[in-house]
Structures are given as structure tokens and as C-alpha cells.
Design a protein around this motif. Structure first.
Motif, PDB file in Angstrom:
ATOM      1  N   TRP A  33       1.101  -1.257  -0.017  1.00  0.00           N
ATOM      2  CA  TRP A  33      -0.023  -0.058   0.019  1.00  0.00           C
ATOM      3  C   TRP A  33       0.993   1.263  -0.112  1.00  0.00           C
ATOM      4  O   TRP A  33       0.470   2.149  -0.527  1.00  0.00           O
ATOM      5  CB  TRP A  33      -1.026  -0.018   1.173  1.00  0.00           C
ATOM      6  CG  TRP A  33      -2.026   0.775   1.382  1.00  0.00           C
ATOM      7  CD1 TRP A  33      -2.631   1.637   0.071  1.00  0.00           C
ATOM      8  CD2 TRP A  33      -2.848   1.317   2.318  1.00  0.00           C
ATOM      9  NE1 TRP A  33      -3.316   2.418   0.203  1.00  0.00           N
ATOM     10  CE2 TRP A  33      -3.972   2.380   1.696  1.00  0.00           C
ATOM     11  CE3 TRP A  33      -3.103   0.974   3.587  1.00  0.00           C
ATOM     12  CZ2 TRP A  33      -4.949   2.817   2.549  1.00  0.00           C
ATOM     13  CZ3 TRP A  33      -4.051   1.610   4.374  1.00  0.00           C
ATOM     14  CH2 TRP A  33      -4.823   2.558   4.038  1.00  0.00           C
ATOM     15  N   LEU A  34       1.941   1.112   0.664  1.00  0.00           N
ATOM     16  CA  LEU A  34       2.859   2.407   0.803  1.00  0.00           C
ATOM     17  C   LEU A  34       3.459   2.740  -0.683  1.00  0.00           C
ATOM     18  O   LEU A  34       3.578   3.776  -1.087  1.00  0.00           O
ATOM     19  CB  LEU A  34       4.140   1.863   1.797  1.00  0.00           C
ATOM     20  CG  LEU A  34       4.337   2.569   3.008  1.00  0.00           C
ATOM     21  CD1 LEU A  34       5.479   1.979   3.471  1.00  0.00           C
ATOM     22  CD2 LEU A  34       4.358   4.114   2.949  1.00  0.00           C
ATOM     23  N   SER A  35       3.708   1.589  -1.280  1.00  0.00           N
ATOM     24  CA  SER A  35       4.473   1.607  -2.684  1.00  0.00           C
ATOM     25  C   SER A  35       3.423   2.283  -3.734  1.00  0.00           C
ATOM     26  O   SER A  35       3.612   2.725  -4.565  1.00  0.00           O
ATOM     27  CB  SER A  35       4.973   0.230  -3.184  1.00  0.00           C
ATOM     28  OG  SER A  35       5.886   0.040  -2.342  1.00  0.00           O
ATOM     29  N   TRP A 127      11.830   0.369  -0.030  1.00  0.00           N
ATOM     30  CA  TRP A 127      12.747   1.098  -0.817  1.00  0.00           C
ATOM     31  C   TRP A 127      12.224   1.162  -2.348  1.00  0.00           C
ATOM     32  O   TRP A 127      11.963  -0.005  -2.658  1.00  0.00           O
ATOM     33  CB  TRP A 127      13.943   0.426  -0.631  1.00  0.00           C
ATOM     34  CG  TRP A 127      14.414   0.554   0.923  1.00  0.00           C
ATOM     35  CD1 TRP A 127      14.463  -0.318   1.900  1.00  0.00           C
ATOM     36  CD2 TRP A 127      15.357   1.559   1.226  1.00  0.00           C
ATOM     37  NE1 TRP A 127      15.035   0.022   2.997  1.00  0.00           N
ATOM     38  CE2 TRP A 127      15.437   1.309   2.878  1.00  0.00           C
ATOM     39  CE3 TRP A 127      15.782   2.633   0.787  1.00  0.00           C
ATOM     40  CZ2 TRP A 127      16.301   2.267   3.698  1.00  0.00           C
ATOM     41  CZ3 TRP A 127      16.680   3.610   1.908  1.00  0.00           C
ATOM     42  CH2 TRP A 127      16.892   3.222   3.121  1.00  0.00           C
ATOM     43  N   HIS A 128      12.447   2.074  -3.037  1.00  0.00           N
ATOM     44  CA  HIS A 128      12.561   2.257  -4.410  1.00  0.00           C
ATOM     45  C   HIS A 128      14.018   2.541  -4.757  1.00  0.00           C
ATOM     46  O   HIS A 128      14.213   3.704  -4.628  1.00  0.00           O
ATOM     47  CB  HIS A 128      11.706   3.116  -4.875  1.00  0.00           C
ATOM     48  CG  HIS A 128      10.120   2.731  -5.358  1.00  0.00           C
ATOM     49  ND1 HIS A 128       9.036   3.643  -5.802  1.00  0.00           N
ATOM     50  CD2 HIS A 128       9.752   1.440  -5.020  1.00  0.00           C
ATOM     51  CE1 HIS A 128       8.085   2.838  -5.747  1.00  0.00           C
ATOM     52  NE2 HIS A 128       8.239   1.594  -5.284  1.00  0.00           N
ATOM     53  N   LEU A 132      13.969   5.605   0.339  1.00  0.00           N
ATOM     54  CA  LEU A 132      13.116   5.309   1.382  1.00  0.00           C
ATOM     55  C   LEU A 132      11.772   5.530   1.044  1.00  0.00           C
ATOM     56  O   LEU A 132      11.354   6.987   0.963  1.00  0.00           O
ATOM     57  CB  LEU A 132      13.671   5.485   2.733  1.00  0.00           C
ATOM     58  CG  LEU A 132      12.755   5.082   3.924  1.00  0.00           C
ATOM     59  CD1 LEU A 132      12.695   3.641   3.829  1.00  0.00           C
ATOM     60  CD2 LEU A 132      13.121   5.911   5.044  1.00  0.00           C
ATOM     61  N   VAL A 133      10.822   4.664   0.794  1.00  0.00           N
ATOM     62  CA  VAL A 133       9.184   5.092   0.424  1.00  0.00           C
ATOM     63  C   VAL A 133       8.683   5.286   1.856  1.00  0.00           C
ATOM     64  O   VAL A 133       8.044   6.205   2.045  1.00  0.00           O
ATOM     65  CB  VAL A 133       8.760   3.928  -0.394  1.00  0.00           C
ATOM     66  CG1 VAL A 133       7.216   4.314  -0.697  1.00  0.00           C
ATOM     67  CG2 VAL A 133       9.723   3.688  -1.639  1.00  0.00           C
ATOM     68  N   GLY A 134       8.983   4.423   2.636  1.00  0.00           N
ATOM     69  CA  GLY A 134       8.297   4.492   3.895  1.00  0.00           C
ATOM     70  C   GLY A 134       8.465   3.261   4.605  1.00  0.00           C
ATOM     71  O   GLY A 134       9.027   2.354   4.472  1.00  0.00           O
TER      72      GLY A 134
END
Ligand code: BTN
Length: 249
Positions: A33-35, A127-128, A132-134
Motif C-alpha cells: 500500500w505504501l508503494s 525502498w525504491h 526510502l518510500v516509507g
């Protein structure tokens, strides 16, 4: 059933959330969901997990209807990652204190009550590439698990055995208030001090990862500083503490 989509809508208000009667792991769902763009503060909650994860490669299991199992989303900087677990332990501790109890934190981030484990946290980052995405801060709290005939009979505790009947949605709301508070104060002195002051191991004889000594203090990144028998201060970043001289398996 004290957890349902309707009940959660009542207590969570405008906070984005996803509820699953059954899921693999709320952390997996939260990371996905973060991504896909979930905002900080969003929550993924399940009544049952079929692949719940614990720290150090362990699994985390609770029968349906007996625990609070959820993941809270944060977007820290990479430098703040080390504080996310503290936020989880502290929020559960404070919500438990609000019930009139006196929990403590067993380093690094287990919440203990009456000498047994009440709750554990598992932060996992998305991570992307190098970005850091979250973070999904996974939290499990034993609410009404019957540990009597399990290997955890002497080491785990359920909150209801201490306070009596509890509404899981209300307790979740109480934890979330504190998660929001501390998530906006990551890497602050206030957070570090609130976490440090609740640690139950400082000053005690401990064994951790083959090392024995006195748990003297923690440093600003949450590492445990253990004075070994030769008088050397050893810095421990992760592991499971045994209180006293007992060695780990
Ligand atoms: C531990 O004490 O080892 C940490 C346990 C963390 C369990 C929670 S339950 C919700 C979230 N989803 C998971 O798969 N694990 C965490």
C-alpha cells in the motif's frame, strides 16, 4: 466481535485504513500500500494472519479474535529509521499505562507486563532503489490469547487477564493517538528519553548473543551498551535479551 469495518470506521474517523478478517501479514499489505501511495498514519489491520512475522525470522501467530495485529505507516528519513521501533513500543506502553497498569520495555522494543511479553513490534521499510518510500510499523498485542497449553505459558501475557474485558477497537484508537504523537517527533530527545526511561533491563545482569554482562545504558541510536566481565563496554545492535546469567539457545 469487537473488530469490524463498521466499528473501525467509528473509532478511526477520517484515518485511511484497510481491515482484513484474514490476511497473510499486515506488514506485507502495508508495504504494498505504501508503494501504491498510502499516506503516513494509514493503518492495515487484520483479525487473523496466516503468515504473521516476528523479529529475528520468527513467526507470529494468534487465533482469530484474540489479538490486535496491525501495521502503521510512517515516512521517516533514512536517518530516523532507528527510532521507528521505539515509537511502536512506547505507544503500546503508554496506551497500557492509561489502563492503570505499569508495563515496561524489554530492549529493544518488546512491551512487558508483570514479567511477561505483552506486545512486539516489527518495523519493515519499503525502498525504491536507494529511496526510502516509507516504513510499515507492525505491532502485535496479546489481548485474549490463552497461553496456558502453549510453550509461552510462562513468558507471555494477555491484556484481558490483567484488566478484564477490553474493546480492541478502543485500545487500538488509544495506541494510535500515541503513534501519531511520536511519529511527528522522530529522533527527538523527548522520544529517546520517554523510551529509555521505560527500559526494564538497565543496571541488570543480562545475556545476549553469547555475551554476558551488565546492561549499563543505551546510546542515542538505541544500541545496548553491555559491560562484560573483562570490563569492556560492548555495543549490541540487535538480539534477544535473557535477564540473569542464562545463555540463549
Ligand atoms: C516480535 O515481537 O517478534 C514482533 C512481532 C510483530 C507482530 C506484528 S502483528 C502485525 C504485524 N504483521 C506481521 O506480520 N508482524 C507484525
Amino acid at each position: 466481535m469487537d473488530l469490524s469495518e463498521a466499528r473501525l470506521s467509528q473509532v478511526l474517523g477520517v484515518r485511511p485504513f484497510q481491515f482484513f478478517p484474514q490476511i497473510g501479514s499486515t506488514n506485507d499489505q502495508a508495504l504494498a500500500w505504501l508503494s501504491a501511495g498510502a499516506p503516513p498514519g494509514a493503518v492495515v489491520l487484520a483479525d487473523e494472519q496466516t503468515k504473521g512475522r516476528g523479529r529475528l525470522g520468527r513467526s507470529w501467530f494468534a487465533p482469530p479474535g484474540t489479538a490486535l495485529m496491525f501495521s502503521y505507516l510512517l515516512c521517516p528519513s533514512p536517518q530516523q529509521l532507528t527510532y521507528v521501533g521505539m515509537v511502536g513500543a512506547l505507544a503500546v506502553c503508554e496506551a497500557t499505562e492509561r489502563l492503570g497498569l505499569s508495563p515496561g520495555i524489554k530492549w529493544p522494543n518488546d512491551v512487558w507486563l508483570d514479567g511477561r511479553k505483552l506486545s512486539g513490534v516489527l518495523p519493515e521499510a519499503a525502498w525504491h532503489g536507494e529511496n526510502l518510500v516509507g516504513v510499515s510499523l507492525g505491532i502485535g498485542v496479546n489481548i485474549r490469547i490463552d497461553f496456558a497449553a502453549t510453550p509461552f505459558a510462562e513468558t507471555a501475557v494477555s491484556l484481558e487477564t490483567v484488566v478484564g474485558a477490553l474493546d480492541r477497537a478502543d485500545f487500538l484508537a488509544s495506541i494510535l493517538v500515541r503513534l501519531d504523537f511520536w511519529a511527528s517527533r522522530l529522533s527527538s530527545d523527548q522520544l529517546f528519553e520517554a523510551w529509555r526511561s521505560r527500559l526494564i533491563v538497565l543496571g541488570q545482569q543480562v545475556s545476549i548473543s553469547g555475551l554476558s554482562g551488565i546492561a549499563e545504558s543505551v546510546d542515542r541510536h538505541g544500541a545496548l551498551l553491555v559491560r562484560d566481565s573483562s570490563g569492556t563496554l560492548q555495543r549490541v545492535l540487535a538480539g534477544d535479551i535473557a535477564l540473569g546469567q542464562v545463555r540463549e539457545n
